[in-house]
Design an enzyme around this catalytic site. Structure first.
Site, PDB file in Angstrom:
ATOM      1  CD  GLU A 206       6.748 -52.016   1.853  1.00  0.00           C
ATOM      2  OE1 GLU A 206       5.834 -51.168   1.755  1.00  0.00           O
ATOM      3  OE2 GLU A 206       6.527 -53.230   1.985  1.00  0.00           O
TER       4      GLU A 206
ATOM      5  CG  ASP B 205      -1.992 -45.575   0.304  1.00  0.00           C
ATOM      6  OD1 ASP B 205      -1.543 -46.725   0.161  1.00  0.00           O
ATOM      7  OD2 ASP B 205      -1.440 -44.562  -0.148  1.00  0.00           O
TER       8      ASP B 205
END
Length: 271
Positions: free
Chosen positions: A56, A67
């Site tokens: 990724e 995040d």
């Protein structure tokens, strides 16, 4: 109810090969540009060389709502270093040249700024397999659904333990390649304990579709990789790899990746 997949997946053969080996796929995330662009590209190639089945490639973004602190700090450093979307596409090219398979993980705003069709075109040209879009829901993904069809890219949407049956079915139907199952509620990050909600979420997806399911948001050890690999099709690791790269450079990153690759081959039963 069974949800049918609309088209053959680019990532499908990778998951099939892993199933033939009686194991889950190892899916590793790193952001482009951390600690700098050249090192980040070297790190992604190191993931491929150390046993990562799918890489990724993260597009740093200034407002990363999902995040955790480790990835947020890394993406902030990358942005301060001047990273650009074209650097992510160059990283995808490097992964492909090394024999790896890359998907891009990005918030939607950078794709909109680049141009949805142009991004899909350039990602496909770089050898990318698809796109993970954590803040885009299928209801609002018309442009991306069309562009992914035109350019033969997989589209990976997220499901969570909080997803309603209707939302789950809609998301699975729109996805191609795999679905990204968030194993904990909230932001990403390495944790000592893997969420017990994850096996149930994987089961819910499998009740309606045979699409592969990748589980992320928390894995940092061989044991956790083995645990999740016992019930999921893919084990997704992000924050732990970013920490390894930041703390110990490429050597530490390679060592952790090899440990995780061994973990997915253990096929430990979920606890």
């Amino acid at each position: 109810m069974t949800v049918k997949q609309s088209q053959a997946s680019r990532l499908g053969p990778i998951f099939e090969a892993c199933r033939d080996d009686d194991r889950a796929a190892l899916i590793g995330y790193l952001p482009t540009g951390y600690p700098d662009v050249p090192t980040s590209v070297q790190a992604m190639v190191a993931l491929v060389e150390s046993g990562c089945d799918i890489v990724e490639v993260g597009v740093p973004y200034s407002d990363p709502g999902m995040d955790g602190p480790t990835i947020a700090r890394a993406t902030e450093a990358a942005l301060h270093g001047g990273v650009r979307v074209r650097d992510t596409l160059a990283a995808v090219e490097a992964i492909s040249a090394a024999g790896g398979r890359a998907v891009v993980m990005t918030y939607w705003n950078p794709v909109l700024r680049y141009g949805v069709d142009a991004f899909a075109r350039d990602l496909a040209a770089a050898g990318g397999y698809g796109l993970i879009t954590p803040d885009l829901i299928p209801d609002e993904a018309g442009q991306w659904l069309a562009a992914s069809e035109r350019h033969g890219l997989d589209r990976i949407f997220l499901v969570a333990p909080s997803s309603t049956p209707q939302r789950l079915a809609l998301t699975v139907e729109a996805s191609r390649g795999f679905v990204y199952a968030a194993s904990t509620m909230g932001v990403t990050g390495a944790r000592d304990a893997v969420s017990h909600a994850a096996p149930e979420l994987v089961s819910r997806v499998r009740e309606i579709s045979d699409i592969p399911v990748g589980v992320g948001l928390g894995v940092r050890s061989r044991e956790q990789a083995a645990q999740i690999g016992g019930y999921a099709d893919g084990v997704i690791v992000g924050s732990a790899l970013v920490s390894a790269l930041g703390d110990g450079g490429l050597t530490a990153l390679r060592a952790l990746t090899e440990e995780l690759a061994a973990g997915v081959r253990q096929r430990a039963a979920a606890s």
